[in-house]
Design a protein around this motif. Structure first.
Motif, PDB file in Angstrom:
ATOM      1  N   PRO A  63      16.959   3.204   1.309  1.00 23.60           N
ATOM      2  CA  PRO A  63      15.789   3.096   1.719  1.00 23.60           C
ATOM      3  C   PRO A  63      15.583   4.125   2.961  1.00 23.60           C
ATOM      4  N   LEU A  64      14.691   4.570   3.119  1.00 21.95           N
ATOM      5  CA  LEU A  64      14.419   5.848   4.358  1.00 21.95           C
ATOM      6  C   LEU A  64      13.168   5.127   5.277  1.00 21.95           C
ATOM      7  N   VAL A  65      13.272   5.359   6.543  1.00 18.75           N
ATOM      8  CA  VAL A  65      12.211   5.226   7.356  1.00 18.75           C
ATOM      9  C   VAL A  65      12.058   6.775   8.114  1.00 18.75           C
ATOM     10  N   VAL A  66      10.620   7.131   8.094  1.00 16.43           N
ATOM     11  CA  VAL A  66      10.572   8.472   8.524  1.00 16.43           C
ATOM     12  C   VAL A  66       9.597   8.278   9.971  1.00 16.43           C
ATOM     13  N   LEU A  67      10.162   8.864  11.068  1.00 15.25           N
ATOM     14  CA  LEU A  67       9.287   8.890  12.116  1.00 15.25           C
ATOM     15  C   LEU A  67       8.860  10.247  12.662  1.00 15.25           C
ATOM     16  N   ASP A  68       7.463  10.380  12.798  1.00 13.95           N
ATOM     17  CA  ASP A  68       6.973  11.792  13.064  1.00 13.95           C
ATOM     18  C   ASP A  68       6.473  11.388  14.650  1.00 13.95           C
ATOM     19  N   ILE A  69       7.661  11.954  15.328  1.00 12.11           N
ATOM     20  CA  ILE A  69       7.598  11.764  16.888  1.00 12.11           C
ATOM     21  C   ILE A  69       6.721  12.574  17.408  1.00 12.11           C
ATOM     22  N   GLN A  70       6.513  13.808  16.965  1.00 15.26           N
ATOM     23  CA  GLN A  70       5.735  14.912  17.673  1.00 15.26           C
ATOM     24  C   GLN A  70       4.325  14.406  17.413  1.00 15.26           C
ATOM     25  N   CYS A 303       2.070   7.502  11.888  1.00 13.62           N
ATOM     26  CA  CYS A 303       3.608   8.217  12.521  1.00 13.62           C
ATOM     27  C   CYS A 303       5.016   7.649  11.789  1.00 13.62           C
ATOM     28  N   ILE A 304       4.485   6.529  11.053  1.00 15.12           N
ATOM     29  CA  ILE A 304       5.740   5.791  10.293  1.00 15.12           C
ATOM     30  C   ILE A 304       5.707   6.032   9.048  1.00 15.12           C
ATOM     31  N   THR A 305       6.500   6.214   8.126  1.00 14.17           N
ATOM     32  CA  THR A 305       6.570   6.304   6.622  1.00 14.17           C
ATOM     33  C   THR A 305       7.892   5.627   6.128  1.00 14.17           C
ATOM     34  N   ILE A 306       7.661   4.803   5.431  1.00 13.76           N
ATOM     35  CA  ILE A 306       8.667   3.809   4.764  1.00 13.76           C
ATOM     36  C   ILE A 306       8.859   4.112   3.075  1.00 13.76           C
ATOM     37  N   VAL A 307       9.893   4.743   2.782  1.00 16.43           N
ATOM     38  CA  VAL A 307      10.253   4.969   1.433  1.00 16.43           C
ATOM     39  C   VAL A 307      11.267   4.076   0.767  1.00 16.43           C
ATOM     40  N   ALA A 308      10.696   3.108  -0.290  1.00 13.92           N
ATOM     41  CA  ALA A 308      11.829   2.233  -0.659  1.00 13.92           C
ATOM     42  C   ALA A 308      11.509   2.158  -2.037  1.00 13.92           C
ATOM     43  N   GLY A 309      11.304   2.970  -3.180  1.00 16.63           N
ATOM     44  CA  GLY A 309      10.892   2.525  -4.185  1.00 16.63           C
ATOM     45  C   GLY A 309       9.370   3.320  -4.293  1.00 16.63           C
ATOM     46  N   THR A 310       8.751   2.714  -3.290  1.00 15.30           N
ATOM     47  CA  THR A 310       7.281   3.148  -3.243  1.00 15.30           C
ATOM     48  C   THR A 310       7.148   3.693  -1.887  1.00 15.30           C
ATOM     49  N   VAL A 311       6.283   4.612  -1.564  1.00 11.82           N
ATOM     50  CA  VAL A 311       6.077   5.166  -0.288  1.00 11.82           C
ATOM     51  C   VAL A 311       5.017   4.309   0.557  1.00 11.82           C
ATOM     52  N   ASP A 314       1.627   5.160   7.257  1.00 15.11           N
ATOM     53  CA  ASP A 314       1.270   4.553   8.340  1.00 15.11           C
ATOM     54  C   ASP A 314       1.792   2.891   8.306  1.00 15.11           C
ATOM     55  N   ALA A 315       3.137   2.645   8.092  1.00 14.40           N
ATOM     56  CA  ALA A 315       3.713   1.422   8.266  1.00 14.40           C
ATOM     57  C   ALA A 315       3.662   0.887   9.529  1.00 14.40           C
ATOM     58  N   ASP A 316       3.629  -0.553   9.700  1.00 11.49           N
ATOM     59  CA  ASP A 316       3.682  -1.128  10.729  1.00 11.49           C
ATOM     60  C   ASP A 316       4.934  -0.907  11.489  1.00 11.49           C
ATOM     61  N   PRO A 317       5.056  -0.611  12.684  1.00 15.90           N
ATOM     62  CA  PRO A 317       6.330  -0.620  13.438  1.00 15.90           C
ATOM     63  C   PRO A 317       7.437  -1.943  13.214  1.00 15.90           C
ATOM     64  N   LEU A 318       6.869  -3.152  13.375  1.00 17.91           N
ATOM     65  CA  LEU A 318       7.763  -4.122  13.127  1.00 17.91           C
ATOM     66  C   LEU A 318       8.298  -4.160  11.828  1.00 17.91           C
ATOM     67  N   LEU A 319       7.668  -3.789  10.747  1.00 20.46           N
ATOM     68  CA  LEU A 319       8.131  -3.707   9.275  1.00 20.46           C
ATOM     69  C   LEU A 319       9.390  -2.519   9.253  1.00 20.46           C
ATOM     70  N   ALA A 320       9.051  -1.317   9.929  1.00 22.84           N
ATOM     71  CA  ALA A 320       9.804  -0.413  10.050  1.00 22.84           C
ATOM     72  C   ALA A 320      11.089  -0.963  10.763  1.00 22.84           C
ATOM     73  N   SER A 321      11.057  -1.784  12.004  1.00 24.83           N
ATOM     74  CA  SER A 321      12.421  -2.270  12.617  1.00 24.83           C
ATOM     75  C   SER A 321      13.161  -3.105  11.594  1.00 24.83           C
ATOM     76  N   ASP A 322      12.310  -3.681  10.925  1.00 18.73           N
ATOM     77  CA  ASP A 322      13.233  -4.648   9.845  1.00 18.73           C
ATOM     78  C   ASP A 322      13.907  -4.092   8.821  1.00 18.73           C
ATOM     79  N   CYS A 323      13.451  -2.890   8.350  1.00 17.82           N
ATOM     80  CA  CYS A 323      13.921  -2.054   7.296  1.00 17.82           C
ATOM     81  C   CYS A 323      15.196  -1.529   7.850  1.00 17.82           C
TER      82      CYS A 323
END
Length: 372
Positions: A63-70, A303-311, A314-323
């Motif tokens: 799985p991948l967490v993508v962070l768009d900082i800019q 700013c947060i995208t989670i890719v783990a089988g699905t895309v 605008d994922a929640d930061p807490l979910l991204a942290s768990d991943c």
């Protein structure tokens, strides 16, 4: 290094009606989709429809967490531009990523420390501590002392017990007392802060200890409407004027609280109305008062995208942290950022060193990730 000392509390030192210091749940702000943010959630979208995302997946794997900082930095700048008369702080608990902290710091931004571990994240990212508003509940005096010696000068306190922890501090200390909401929604737990009717006695109590109160902080819900902000600001300004009239104490700070600007960020008309109201109530009539506020999801939305089988966009930061805690790879993207591959070893180094994630719903949880 400053060393604080404080006297033993006497039996009559605390105002009779001063409220106890209690906690309040801090759930993330549920923002609706807003065309201005270009945000949304797309579940189950094949990455082939997004060549850049597909490239990142090929490079890093799942799985991948993508962070768009800019993008986050641009959105923080948009909040500051919309409310130019307000010193807008970024609440680090929304996403405590070192790249985002460094970018906001480089842009001259300010920060709010609202949860345990946030100050450590700012220190590790070498952010300017003089632009930090410390709003974390202080349990022990040594916590206040550590923050002050780190360079923090502005603190939000919840009542007399907190004020006592700052006895003997230098004159550059800025204490802001949190006001309890007028209406309490949850009967099982009182929100943090003092009642408005106790403010005069609390300010007088602080003065008797040689501690100056600089102003007050509002305590509004995350989805507060513009009308709620306007009413709360007017009440706070009136309270400050009443206390100034009754004493020789003068206030110079008004903090609008967390999750600013609440519901107003979803519509341009609401933002414009709230901006005009703040300027009319505060900046024009009481120009000596500095207005601050803290924003969170208005910065990280989209700013947060989670890719783990699905895309999931605008994922929640807490979910991204768990991943990330569970071993997901991390890629940082942005118009002005170097290649994401340059950041990967840095994140893994932070993971090995036990970097702390900030979790508003689960306070003081220590994990091994570099994003919060």
């Amino acid at each position: 290094m400053f060393t604080a000392t404080r006297p033993v509390r006497t039996s009559d030192a605390v105002p009779d009606s001063a409220p106890p210091v209690t906690g309040v749940d801090m759930d993330p702000l549920p923002l609706d989709d807003d065309p201005g943010f270009e945000a949304g959630i797309d579940a189950g979208i094949d990455t082939a429809f997004d060549p850049e995302l597909a490239r990142l997946v090929d490079q890093y794997g799942l799985p991948l967490v993508v962070l768009d900082i800019q993008r986050a930095v641009r959105q923080y700048g948009a909040v500051r531009e919309a409310f130019a008369m307000v010193d807008v702080h970024y609440d680090v608990s929304a996403l405590a990523h070192p790249a985002l902290i460094a970018a906001i710091d480089a842009a001259g931004g300010s920060f709010e420390v609202a949860h345990d571990g946030a100050l450590a994240a700012l220190t590790e990212a070498h952010a300017d501590p003089t632009r930090v508003l410390h709003a974390t509940a202080i349990t022990h005096p040594h916590e206040a002392l550590a923050a002050y010696n780190a360079g923090v000068r502005r603190f939000v306190v919840d009542g007399p017990a907190d004020i006592e922890k700052f006895v003997g501090y230098p004159d550059d200390l800025c204490l802001i007392v949190r006001l309890r909401p007028v209406s309490v929604q949850h009967s099982h737990a009182l929100p943090r802060g003092i009642r408005a009717e106790d403010a005069l006695r609390v300010v007088g109590f602080a003065a008797s200890l040689g501690v100056r109160i600089s102003g007050f902080s509002l305590n509004l819900p995350d989805d507060a409407a513009p009308e709620q902000y306007v009413a709360a600001i007017a009440r706070a300004i009136g309270l400050m004027a009443d206390i100034e009239a009754a004493t020789s104490i003068r206030f110079d700070m008004l903090d609008l609280g967390d999750a600013f600007p609440g519901r107003a960020w979803r519509r341009a008309a609401d933002r414009n109305m709230l901006s005009r109201a703040i300027r009319a109530i505060v900046a024009t009539e009481t120009s000596r008062v500095t207005v601050t506020a803290s924003t969170n999801r208005a910065v990280t939305t989209g700013c947060i995208t989670i890719v783990a089988g699905t895309v999931e966009r605008d994922a929640d930061p807490l979910l991204a942290s768990d991943c990330i805690d569970d071993g997901a790879n991390v890629a940082v993207i942005g118009d002005d950022e170097p290649s994401p591959s340059l950041f990967a070893p840095f994140f893994r180094a932070l993971t090995q060193s036990g970097h702390r994630i900030l979790r508003p719903a689960r306070r003081a949880t220590q994990t091994g990730s570099s994003a919060g």
